[in-house]
Design an enzyme around this catalytic site. Structure first.
Site, short mmCIF file in Angstrom:
data_model
loop_
_atom_site.label_atom_id
_atom_site.label_comp_id
_atom_site.label_asym_id
_atom_site.label_seq_id
_atom_site.Cartn_x
_atom_site.Cartn_y
_atom_site.Cartn_z
N GLY A 234 -47.68 25.87 -19.95
CA GLY A 234 -47.04 26.44 -21.17
C GLY A 234 -46.46 25.43 -21.89
N SER A 235 -47.71 24.64 -22.16
CA SER A 235 -47.27 23.21 -23.00
C SER A 235 -47.83 24.28 -25.02
CB SER A 235 -48.46 22.32 -22.55
OG SER A 235 -49.59 22.23 -23.14
N ASN A 236 -48.48 25.08 -24.89
CA ASN A 236 -49.19 25.78 -25.29
C ASN A 236 -48.09 26.17 -26.68
OD1 ASN A 236 -51.95 24.69 -26.56
ND2 ASN A 236 -52.27 24.76 -25.15
N MET B 1 -54.64 33.95 -18.48
CA MET B 1 -55.35 34.07 -16.92
C MET B 1 -55.88 35.30 -16.82
SD MET B 1 -56.54 30.96 -17.02
CE MET B 1 -55.71 29.73 -18.11
N ARG B 2 -55.67 36.56 -17.63
CA ARG B 2 -56.18 37.00 -17.57
C ARG B 2 -57.00 38.18 -18.86
NH1 ARG B 2 -55.01 39.23 -13.01
NH2 ARG B 2 -53.10 38.52 -12.11
N ASN C 137 -56.67 33.76 -29.07
CA ASN C 137 -56.34 33.05 -27.97
C ASN C 137 -57.05 31.22 -28.01
OD1 ASN C 137 -56.85 32.44 -24.45
ND2 ASN C 137 -58.95 32.37 -25.04
N HIS D 241 -58.77 28.63 -26.26
CA HIS D 241 -59.98 27.98 -25.02
C HIS D 241 -60.12 26.27 -24.84
CE1 HIS D 241 -62.68 28.88 -22.52
NE2 HIS D 241 -63.38 28.21 -22.39
C1 GAR Z 1 -54.97 25.19 -22.17
O1 GAR Z 1 -55.89 24.22 -21.96
C2 GAR Z 1 -55.44 26.77 -22.55
O2 GAR Z 1 -56.69 25.95 -23.32
C3 GAR Z 1 -56.24 27.26 -20.94
O3 GAR Z 1 -55.05 26.77 -20.11
C4 GAR Z 1 -54.44 25.94 -20.65
C5 GAR Z 1 -52.92 26.22 -20.73
O4 GAR Z 1 -51.78 24.34 -20.65
N1 GAR Z 1 -57.10 28.06 -21.77
C6 GAR Z 1 -57.88 28.79 -20.98
O5 GAR Z 1 -58.51 28.37 -19.84
C7 GAR Z 1 -58.07 30.49 -21.22
N2 GAR Z 1 -59.34 30.80 -20.88
P1 GAR Z 1 -50.86 25.09 -21.47
O6 GAR Z 1 -50.15 26.28 -20.11
O7 GAR Z 1 -50.41 23.60 -20.35
O8 GAR Z 1 -50.80 25.99 -22.76
#
Ligand code: GAR
Length: 215
Positions: free
Chosen positions: A23-25, A106-107, A129, A131
């Protein structure tokens, strides 16, 4: 003109964040919204993972959370994804989201789900999204690891609108970052994630500065 429906709004743009992990984003989006309350509100956070670190982050930031797990395999359901998405729609409908921000969710969302967020004018979906690669390279899961192991000299991040494909929608922002000679996977990911946090808040800012219209 065509977007007048958005431009007359004097309310903050309402966003809902979907996340499955750390959940950092999600946290940087929430923090930006808290700093800009007249322009944007994070109405809530939806997760499919009851163990996700993002739940604690949302709690600390006082953001409402709904946890909607995918149905257990022991329950006979004809279309588990439709069942799950219908439960998600029920859970978030009270938040009345203008936009959905996927932040490590992740879905894959079905077209039926996306259509609930379809713009009547542009026909695009108000779902964004982030990525961890320069799409169209390395779509799908585990993109940082696959980028790193491929030996390329740069990693990258893409923010895009979600469409019917997997990581194929129109690109809103992209940025590359270097792979340094002494990087291991962890330092490479850390550098990428700091790019993610800046890029995703930039895109959120662009959307809300447009009053919720496509940037
Ligand atoms: C992030 O690196 C994001 O880009 C990736 O999951 C991570 C979540 O980090 N997303 C994907 O790979 C989507 N296909 P976070 O939970 O710290 O935000």
């Amino acid at each position: 003109m065509a977007h007048g429906y958005w431009q007359v709004r004097d309310q903050p743009v309402n966003i809902v964040i979907f996340a499955s992990g750390n959940g950092s984003n999600a946290e940087v989006l929430v923090r930006w919204a808290i700093a800009n309350p007249a322009r944007v509100k994070v109405a809530g956070l939806l997760t499919d993972n009851p163990q996700a670190g993002v739940i604690q982050r949302a709690g600390r930031l006082q953001i409402p959370v709904r946890i909607v797990e995918k149905p257990s395999k022991s329950i006979a359901i004809q279309n588990p994804r439709a069942w799950h998405e219908s439960a998600i729609l029920d859970a978030i409908s009270g938040w009345r989201p203008d936009w959905i921000f996927l932040a490590g969710y992740m879905r894959i969302l079905s077209v039926d789900f996306l259509r609930r967020f379809q713009d009547p004018v542009t026909h695009r979906y108000r779902v964004v999204n982030i990525h961890p690669s320069i799409l169209p390279d390395f779509p799908g899961m585990d993109a940082y690891r696959r980028t790193f192991e491929s030996g390329v000299s740069e990693g990258g991040v893409t923010v895009h609108l979600v469409d019917e494909g997997v990581d194929t929608g129109p690109v809103l922002a992209q940025e590359r970052f270097p792979r340094l000679s002494d990087d291991d996977l962890a330092s490479f990911v850390t550098r990428g994630q700091s790019v993610e946090h800046r890029l995703y808040t930039d895109v959120l800012a662009r959307i809300v500065e447009n009053g919720g219209v496509f940037p």
